[in-house]
Scaffold this active site. Sequence first.
Site, PDB file in Angstrom:
ATOM      1  N   TYR A 138      26.470  -2.146  80.743  1.00 50.97           N
ATOM      2  CA  TYR A 138      25.183  -2.101  81.428  1.00 50.97           C
ATOM      3  C   TYR A 138      24.864  -0.629  81.626  1.00 50.97           C
ATOM      4  O   TYR A 138      25.356   0.018  82.552  1.00 50.97           O
ATOM      5  CB  TYR A 138      25.264  -2.862  82.752  1.00 50.97           C
ATOM      6  CG  TYR A 138      24.026  -2.776  83.614  1.00 50.97           C
ATOM      7  CD1 TYR A 138      22.754  -2.837  83.068  1.00 50.97           C
ATOM      8  CD2 TYR A 138      24.129  -2.646  84.999  1.00 50.97           C
ATOM      9  CE1 TYR A 138      21.623  -2.756  83.859  1.00 50.97           C
ATOM     10  CE2 TYR A 138      23.008  -2.583  85.806  1.00 50.97           C
ATOM     11  CZ  TYR A 138      21.754  -2.635  85.227  1.00 50.97           C
ATOM     12  OH  TYR A 138      20.630  -2.561  86.009  1.00 50.97           O
ATOM     13  N   ASP A 179      22.958  -4.453  77.934  1.00 52.78           N
ATOM     14  CA  ASP A 179      21.654  -3.916  78.299  1.00 52.78           C
ATOM     15  C   ASP A 179      21.772  -2.402  78.173  1.00 52.78           C
ATOM     16  O   ASP A 179      22.334  -1.743  79.045  1.00 52.78           O
ATOM     17  CB  ASP A 179      21.305  -4.338  79.731  1.00 52.78           C
ATOM     18  CG  ASP A 179      19.999  -3.736  80.225  1.00 52.78           C
ATOM     19  OD1 ASP A 179      19.390  -2.931  79.498  1.00 52.78           O
ATOM     20  OD2 ASP A 179      19.599  -4.060  81.367  1.00 52.78           O
TER      21      ASP A 179
END
Length: 288
Positions: A138, A179
């Site tokens: 992330y 992400d």
Amino acid sequence: AELYPAAPADCHKIVSWNVNGLNSCYGKGFPDYVGVEAPDVLALQETKIQEAKVDEWSTKMKDLGFEHQYWTCSGVRGESAKGYASTAVLTKTKPIKAFYGLIDSTMVDIAHEAMGEHNDEGRTITLEFGNYFLVNCYVPNSGQKLERLGWRETVWDAAMLVHLKTLEGKGKPVVFTGDLNVAHTAKDLANDKTNYNKTAGFCQKEIDGFQKYLNAGFLDTYRELYPDQEAYTYYGFRFNAYAKNLGWRIDYFLVSQQMKGRIADSLIRKSVYGSTDHCPIVLHLKKE
């Protein structure tokens, strides 16, 4: 079930998903989707789970068939704070080893002081399997006022590239997913002109950081198969963005060059939206 067919028999199915709070996402269809999709490996970002809750969540994930689980939790906001960042990798096949963060004496020496608290936010998990490494990440957002843009360029992106290339140097290819908080080209977001160099995720320094992965030999699996497709993985909850298809493609599967022949499909589950502001992405990877 017809929407999410099983991977071909000669493939692994890996799913990556920013759940933007696992507790909320779980109550809005997470187990139903995961049960139907039935991935071999599930990489989650932004779980917002704290250490004290991992055992509870571990039981729930075992009920979904994931016997082997790897959780990393943010430690920068105190025991009493609500969850922040954090990632997990759930797998039906036991890996050889797990690494947490970008600092590990067995991997590569990157100064912890340079990474600062962001290496304590539970953002990165690396698993070593028999014939590849999986890196789930992330990536930090550059900030509403782009206050972390320079740090993102010179510290985080640089450190991650070293991390990935060091893994390749150990003799196995790498699957890098998560992400990544960047839209690589104008095709990867709906409003490119109004966001360029103004909004986190579509600044030239972020774009250049992503391009360095590709220059180093990594392949954007979705673009390898669908070079001209405009498709998005993130839609903000405001302004009816999903219905208007005003999204961003910021979630990726990148793989080492030597895995090019193993990319069977790279998919975006656009219909799985609402339980979080991200859509799951799916990689069908041919077995060796």
